[in-house]
Write an enzyme that holds these catalytic residues in place. Structure first.
Site, PDB file in Angstrom:
ATOM      1  CG  HIS A 131      38.287  16.402  60.670  1.00  0.00           C
ATOM      2  ND1 HIS A 131      37.438  17.352  60.154  1.00  0.00           N
ATOM      3  CD2 HIS A 131      37.992  15.246  60.001  1.00  0.00           C
ATOM      4  CE1 HIS A 131      36.666  16.805  59.225  1.00  0.00           C
ATOM      5  NE2 HIS A 131      36.998  15.538  59.110  1.00  0.00           N
ATOM      6  CG  HIS A 132      36.148  12.327  61.591  1.00  0.00           C
ATOM      7  ND1 HIS A 132      35.182  13.283  61.846  1.00  0.00           N
ATOM      8  CD2 HIS A 132      36.160  12.158  60.236  1.00  0.00           C
ATOM      9  CE1 HIS A 132      34.625  13.661  60.707  1.00  0.00           C
ATOM     10  NE2 HIS A 132      35.207  13.005  59.715  1.00  0.00           N
ATOM     11  CB  ALA A 133      41.584  10.707  65.761  1.00  0.00           C
ATOM     12  CG  ASP A 173      33.784  14.244  64.994  1.00  0.00           C
ATOM     13  OD1 ASP A 173      34.759  14.359  64.215  1.00  0.00           O
ATOM     14  OD2 ASP A 173      33.251  13.136  65.239  1.00  0.00           O
TER      15      ASP A 173
END
Length: 390
Positions: A131-133, A173
């Protein structure tokens, strides 16, 4: 809609390997898959693969120049362009990085497609949840954002409302950023407070762009939050928002790094509380999303004791054949663990904290309690934007 659940799996995902010294050891995927089989859950789900996400699919979220940078670093890791977050300490480049990252993305997109078509009610990709990419860069051990890509594909297929719930210890994010301006997607993230943990985002005041106000909700929990506070926070925020939004599909991310044994974060949540939230997400999908549920993995760096048990529970919940916390883990899996890691495996599917006790928000607010302060901050920031009482 079929009542069956689908487990997305391809052994090639274990090639998502940043190297021997990196905390994201792909053995966690191999051991999870082995535990799912040892518990007999293969009989309860359809185990399927999917094709890797092609460039047109990747471009639903990621910029073309970033995809090209990943492909270049994948072919020659020594040439990785750090301006894209590649070749860094967090995201070392490795051979065939593009291919395996595209496969993980493809499994999540395939899960979303199967659920949307009604082939299955639920689909799980525990290799996903990266989920951070960001659209234009790698971050936080994540190359392609499979969660955001799955949601983008659902919108492309005609979904009008999607709720994304992220209970990883780190703020979701990248997914929030992908849909910051899109009122069709509601992102809800419960995470350790950005003062004490990467990526230093996910403040309650982050609520969405103009035109999509209230499209992002962030519950920033204090370090040390345990079972009662974590489950209370979930139930004090998530169900009311899901009920208001009435999604066509529920997409959830179940990073196991909230656990008290996780070496990279500071919450104190047990396996039993993680299971309780998985069950709650399943119930929300049936109550408000017509049963359509896509469940993803995420972080988790206690790769023997925690991750396989947590995600095996997730598969059990999705299959409708929940694994009892008192279940004794089969000796065959314990032997597999020792053979692969030279570590002793846990004996049961529980940390001994089941059932998890927690108090509902309606039972009262304690102004001196830091968890209650975090819950109230999230509600005050986002709920009025959705027409709800804080």
């Amino acid at each position: 809609m079929s009542g069956r659940a689908q487990l997305m799996w391809d052994e090639a995902v274990t090639g998502y390997d940043f190297g021997a010294e990196h905390p994201m050891d792909p053995v966690r995927l191999e051991l999870t898959r082995g535990l799912v089989a040892a518990l007999g859950l293969d009989r309860e789900v359809d185990v399927v693969s999917a094709k890797a996400a092609g460039e047109s699919t990747l471009r639903l979220v990621h910029r073309e120049d970033y995809i090209e940078a990943v492909k270049a670093a994948s072919a020659d890791p020594s040439s990785a362009d750090q301006s894209y977050g590649l070749g860094t300490v967090d995201d070392p480049a490795f051979f065939r990085m593009h291919e395996v990252s595209s496969l993980i993305a493809g499994l999540s997109v395939g899960a979303a497609e199967a659920v949307w078509r009604g082939d299955v009610a639920h689909a799980v990709n525990f290799a996903g949840g990266l989920h951070h990419a960001m659209p234009g860069g790698a971050a936080g051990f994540c190359i392609y954002n499979d969660a955001a890509l799955a949601i983008a594909r659902l919108l492309e297929l005609g979904a009008e409302r999607v709720v994304y719930v992220d209970v990883d210890v780190h703020h979701g994010d990248g997914v929030q950023a992908a849909f910051w301006e899109d009122p069709r997607v509601l992102t809800i993230s419960l995470h350790e407070h950005p003062r004490t943990l990467f990526p230093q985002t996910g403040w309650p005041e982050e609520t969405g762009a103009p035109g999509a106000e209230g499209g992002a909700v962030n519950v920033a929990l204090p370090a040390g939050t345990g079972d009662a506070g974590w489950v209370r926070a979930f139930h004090s925020v998530v169900p009311e928002l899901v009920a208001e939004f009435r999604p066509d599909v529920l997409v959830t991310q179940h990073g196991a790094d909230t656990h008290f044994e996780d070496p990279l974060a500071h919450l104190a949540v047990s396996l039993d509380a993680q299971r309780a939230v998985q069950v709650a997400c399943h119930e929300l999908a049936h109550e408000y999303a017509g049963g359509k549920w896509v469940a993803l993995g995420g972080g988790g760096y206690s790769v023997v004791d925690v991750v396989p048990r947590s995600w095996a529970h997730l598969v059990g919940v999705a299959s409708g054949k929940e694994v009892s916390p008192e279940t004794v883990i089969p000796e065959s899996w314990r032997e597999q663990v020792f053979a692969r890691t030279r570590q002793l495996a846990p004996a049961r599917m529980s940390d001994g904290r089941w059932p998890v006790s927690w108090a509902s928000w309606e039972s009262g607010y304690d102004p001196g309690d830091r968890v209650d302060q975090a819950i109230l901050a999230a509600r005050r920031a986002a709920f009025p934007l959705r027409g709800l009482l804080a």
